[in-house]
Design a protein around this motif. Sequence first.
Motif, mmCIF file in Angstrom:
data_model
loop_
_atom_site.group_PDB
_atom_site.id
_atom_site.type_symbol
_atom_site.label_atom_id
_atom_site.label_comp_id
_atom_site.label_asym_id
_atom_site.label_seq_id
_atom_site.Cartn_x
_atom_site.Cartn_y
_atom_site.Cartn_z
ATOM 1 N N HIS A 73 0.855 -1.191 0.000
ATOM 2 C CA HIS A 73 0.000 0.000 0.000
ATOM 3 C C HIS A 73 0.891 1.241 0.000
ATOM 4 C CE1 HIS A 73 -3.773 -2.169 1.258
ATOM 5 N NE2 HIS A 73 -2.869 -3.036 1.697
ATOM 6 N N VAL A 158 -8.231 2.585 -5.190
ATOM 7 C CA VAL A 158 -9.003 1.730 -4.291
ATOM 8 C C VAL A 158 -10.500 2.063 -4.399
ATOM 9 C CG1 VAL A 158 -9.402 1.235 -1.840
ATOM 10 C CG2 VAL A 158 -7.063 1.383 -2.725
ATOM 11 N N ARG A 201 -11.120 -2.668 -2.032
ATOM 12 C CA ARG A 201 -10.243 -2.788 -0.854
ATOM 13 C C ARG A 201 -10.397 -4.161 -0.200
ATOM 14 N NH1 ARG A 201 -8.147 1.586 2.241
ATOM 15 N NH2 ARG A 201 -6.518 0.453 3.284
#
Length: 432
Positions: A73, A158, A201
Amino acid sequence: MITNKQSNFILKGQIIYSKPDWSVSYNENAYIVCEEGKVEGVYENLPDAFKAYPIIDCKEQLIIPGMSDLHVHAPQYPFRGLGMDLELLEWLNNHTFPEEAKYQDITYAHKAYSIFVDDLLYSTTTRACIFATIHPEATLDLMSQLEASGLYTYVGKVNMDRNGSPRLQEESAAASYKATREWIISANKSFKHTLPMLTPRFIPTCSDELMNKLHTLQTEFNLPLQSHLSENLSEINWVKQLVPTSKFYGDAYHQFGLFGGEVPTVMAHCIYSPEEEIKLMKQNNVYIAHCPESNTNLSSGIAPIRKYMEEGLNIGLGSDVAAGTGLSLLKSMAMAIQVSKLYYCLVDQDKKPLTTEEVFYLATLGGGSFFGKVGSFMPGYAFDVVVIDDSAIKAPRSLSLKERLERILYYSDQVQITEKYVDGQKLKIASK
Ligand code: GUN
Ligand code: FE
């Protein structure tokens, strides 16, 4: 940044790589020939046919395939090493969502992403599957910095239209779909080796309506997909409540047509996957991103990687920053071995701990295969190469290449990355 357009050349040094049968090839003082961005071959004695090619002598340094980080991430890099006292769902609410909300501000995003890209460039990673945030503008900024770096990546804007936070959630499934579609079109126009990837996500943050819309996008653009799966017991219970028709967590993706099959798909964690989920992952060619440091830091559990290997599943490694504290896949390799030992002694003594050679495979060829012919030095593979100076790890005797490979996992903070190539292109890395 790409610095060298030369397409045919040779590196000489201490060459180590995995083969598809999981064996490792050790080649002292050997030559690796690059032709048009691909590995032509590895030779002990250089054949006459290549004598005209320039040779870069890396001397005693290790020459290994570039590694693939299958799960990281980028926006979480600023809080790496912080907030490790919580489990997944509290950690998301207290640390992750507040940080990711900041990427609404493009100035902050640009600065944060430049730190991330610099550090990724200076690592053993050459390819990666990267989560950004819900913000299209910031995601495109990250992608343009990655493109300029010369790294080859998939990046995901996302998706989250529920269970986020007031400052980190898309307005509706329709708004998420629209923003994602526009982002895909823009990314496809702008970049050559920084490609968009669908990134719901995880099930708790994506409504059924949104998942259906993402399937529409997948059909329209034929995009790969990344998400999270079976990471934490509270999360798994929550998914059962949110998608009551699902038989298991993976089935909640599968019901929406978003669990592999036609398109490459990577799921992070898979710690608690039941047999039916394992079967479906195998059937649909779903990749597992094993993130041992994250799984330890968030007290998530230990993924049964030996079992997955025995089942013949596709497995690579993920740093999962910032649940993982850093971008080093060398460290992830060491931790993959360490947690497999805990699994062996605490959970199942039929599942032997992983070896150095096995985790080397996972970091290179295992994850690399997600990107095509990547992660080995067999002929025809992408010339993705990392040159490592391990001379700071002092020893009173000379070590074999097998020993040196093992050492760099445990002393990853003492090694220097001196050269890096992706697809035969030399990248400009700042020394640390
Ligand atoms: N599940 C949903 N979001 C996340 C995340 O950001 N990190 C991890 N480790 N798991 C997640
Ligand atoms: Fe993650």
